[in-house]
Design a protein around this motif. Sequence first.
Motif, short mmCIF file in Angstrom:
data_model
loop_
_atom_site.label_atom_id
_atom_site.label_comp_id
_atom_site.label_asym_id
_atom_site.label_seq_id
_atom_site.Cartn_x
_atom_site.Cartn_y
_atom_site.Cartn_z
N PRO A 27 -38.10 -11.02 3.24
CA PRO A 27 -39.18 -10.34 3.94
C PRO A 27 -39.46 -8.94 3.40
O PRO A 27 -40.54 -8.39 3.63
CB PRO A 27 -38.66 -10.26 5.38
CG PRO A 27 -37.18 -10.27 5.25
CD PRO A 27 -36.89 -11.15 4.06
N ALA A 28 -38.52 -8.40 2.67
CA ALA A 28 -38.71 -7.03 2.16
C ALA A 28 -39.53 -7.00 0.88
O ALA A 28 -40.11 -5.97 0.53
CB ALA A 28 -37.35 -6.37 1.93
N THR A 29 -39.58 -8.13 0.17
CA THR A 29 -40.27 -8.15 -1.12
C THR A 29 -41.33 -9.24 -1.18
O THR A 29 -42.18 -9.22 -2.08
CB THR A 29 -39.27 -8.44 -2.26
OG1 THR A 29 -38.70 -9.75 -2.04
CG2 THR A 29 -38.16 -7.40 -2.32
N GLY A 30 -41.26 -10.22 -0.28
CA GLY A 30 -42.14 -11.38 -0.37
C GLY A 30 -41.68 -12.35 -1.44
O GLY A 30 -42.29 -13.41 -1.64
N ARG A 31 -40.62 -12.00 -2.14
CA ARG A 31 -40.12 -12.87 -3.23
C ARG A 31 -39.01 -13.76 -2.70
O ARG A 31 -39.07 -14.25 -1.59
CB ARG A 31 -39.67 -12.02 -4.43
CG ARG A 31 -40.70 -11.02 -4.94
CD ARG A 31 -41.99 -11.69 -5.39
NE ARG A 31 -41.76 -12.65 -6.45
CZ ARG A 31 -42.62 -13.62 -6.80
NH1 ARG A 31 -43.77 -13.74 -6.16
NH2 ARG A 31 -42.33 -14.44 -7.78
N HIS A 32 -37.97 -13.94 -3.50
CA HIS A 32 -36.91 -14.89 -3.18
C HIS A 32 -35.72 -14.20 -2.50
O HIS A 32 -35.56 -13.00 -2.60
CB HIS A 32 -36.48 -15.61 -4.46
CG HIS A 32 -37.62 -16.31 -5.15
ND1 HIS A 32 -38.14 -17.49 -4.68
CD2 HIS A 32 -38.36 -15.96 -6.23
CE1 HIS A 32 -39.15 -17.87 -5.47
NE2 HIS A 32 -39.30 -16.96 -6.42
N PRO A 33 -34.84 -15.01 -1.87
CA PRO A 33 -33.66 -14.41 -1.22
C PRO A 33 -32.64 -13.81 -2.20
O PRO A 33 -31.80 -13.03 -1.79
CB PRO A 33 -33.03 -15.59 -0.47
CG PRO A 33 -34.04 -16.67 -0.45
CD PRO A 33 -34.95 -16.45 -1.61
N PHE A 34 -32.70 -14.24 -3.45
CA PHE A 34 -31.78 -13.73 -4.48
C PHE A 34 -32.60 -13.33 -5.71
O PHE A 34 -33.70 -13.82 -5.92
CB PHE A 34 -30.78 -14.81 -4.92
CG PHE A 34 -29.96 -15.39 -3.80
CD1 PHE A 34 -28.81 -14.77 -3.35
CD2 PHE A 34 -30.33 -16.60 -3.21
CE1 PHE A 34 -28.04 -15.31 -2.33
CE2 PHE A 34 -29.56 -17.16 -2.19
CZ PHE A 34 -28.42 -16.50 -1.75
N SER A 35 -32.01 -12.49 -6.55
CA SER A 35 -32.68 -12.12 -7.81
C SER A 35 -32.73 -13.32 -8.76
O SER A 35 -33.59 -13.37 -9.65
CB SER A 35 -31.91 -10.98 -8.48
OG SER A 35 -30.55 -11.32 -8.57
N THR A 36 -31.82 -14.27 -8.57
CA THR A 36 -31.68 -15.39 -9.50
C THR A 36 -32.15 -16.72 -8.92
O THR A 36 -32.76 -17.52 -9.62
CB THR A 36 -30.18 -15.55 -9.85
OG1 THR A 36 -29.46 -15.48 -8.60
CG2 THR A 36 -29.71 -14.45 -10.79
N MET A 37 -31.79 -16.97 -7.63
CA MET A 37 -32.02 -18.29 -7.05
C MET A 37 -33.20 -18.31 -6.08
O MET A 37 -33.31 -17.44 -5.21
CB MET A 37 -30.76 -18.77 -6.31
CG MET A 37 -29.58 -18.99 -7.25
SD MET A 37 -28.11 -19.67 -6.42
CE MET A 37 -27.48 -18.23 -5.56
N ALA A 38 -34.05 -19.31 -6.24
CA ALA A 38 -35.12 -19.61 -5.28
C ALA A 38 -34.61 -20.74 -4.39
O ALA A 38 -33.84 -21.59 -4.86
CB ALA A 38 -36.37 -20.04 -6.02
N VAL A 39 -35.01 -20.74 -3.13
CA VAL A 39 -34.46 -21.70 -2.17
C VAL A 39 -35.61 -22.30 -1.36
O VAL A 39 -36.54 -21.57 -0.98
CB VAL A 39 -33.43 -21.00 -1.25
CG1 VAL A 39 -32.65 -22.03 -0.44
CG2 VAL A 39 -32.47 -20.13 -2.04
#
Length: 345
Positions: free
Chosen positions: A249-261
């Motif tokens: 929620p802070a970036t709109g991106r993924h929960p990790f820098s590496t992994m998308a879920v």
Amino acid sequence: MIDKAPSSRAPDDLKQLSRDIDRKSMMPLWERTGGMRPGSDCIAMHWHYSDIKPELLRACELITKKQAERRVLVLENEALRGTTYITNTLYAGLQIILPGEIAPSHRHTPNALRFVVEGDGAYTAVDGERLMMHPGDFIVTPNWTWHDHGNLGDGPVVWLDGLDSPFTNFLGTTFREDLTDDRQNLFRQDGDNAAAFAANMLPHDFRPASAQSPILHYPYAQTKKALEHLAATTDPHPAHGVKLRYANPATGRHPFSTMAVFMQRLPANFSGRDYRSTEGSVFCVVEGDGKLIAGEKTFEMTQHDVAVVPSWTAYRFETSTAMVIFSYSDRAGQEALGFWHDEDP
Ligand code: 1HN
């Protein structure tokens, strides 16, 4: 004097050149046979939960959680035996914890996710807070956060561990540390993390310090409700059905820098279109039955089965019943580096 033309010297001199430079740890680029192309050496694979579960229970009889530190069966890609990897960039393992057991606290630079497969009453403590695990929940263990697990229930609990350890190994950045006590100090109350970060609000002075999601727990009850609502009101995507991405929620991106879920829902009698992308994906069936056709292979998937589809392998789903499927991939890392690419006709 002008030397002889190169053509009259080859091929003997050229072979000699190759041999000579080989001793000097050099190789001629012109002898490289493989071209530059997407994909990897990994292969698509499927693990039946009915094969995994009995072995997990056997491990319970043979090794204590304390002895094992983590009682985990690692799903290793056949093309990567000996590495612990399921793809070049991802790790996957199934962990089991019995009532009353604890898995001692430690921290490491790889990021980890837990996806709860079966059982109730276990918790993961992350960063001073205990997170109760229920089937279908996705839990974030951001890198370098202390984490320990326990089972307060009355039956075994099984979850899927997903790590980006191949990334840290590749980069030479793998560190780990044990806490002196088995359990970390719980300096937050149950529910603090969800209240601060998972109510579509953020603390007023919050500044994301990293790419990791500040939300540590994504309960299945919420995910399931969202998927079922959208399945009832919208048309499924021809390849993915209704597919949602877990968001930071802070970036709109993924929960990790590496992994998308992700979590997706496919309707009954769905015949999905082929899809491929550069990400390698690990799938775990939450509910329902169906086929995953990956390249030349067909996997008959049932509840709790795990499958891996490597980079650039075309795959599609065919269902009999409605299906809910959890997945994670290295897409976040690929996007961050500018390499992610897909083919979606
Ligand atoms: C780890 O820390 C856990 O904390 C599980 O439960 C699996 C695999 C490789 C490295 C660390 C855990 C792991 C792991």
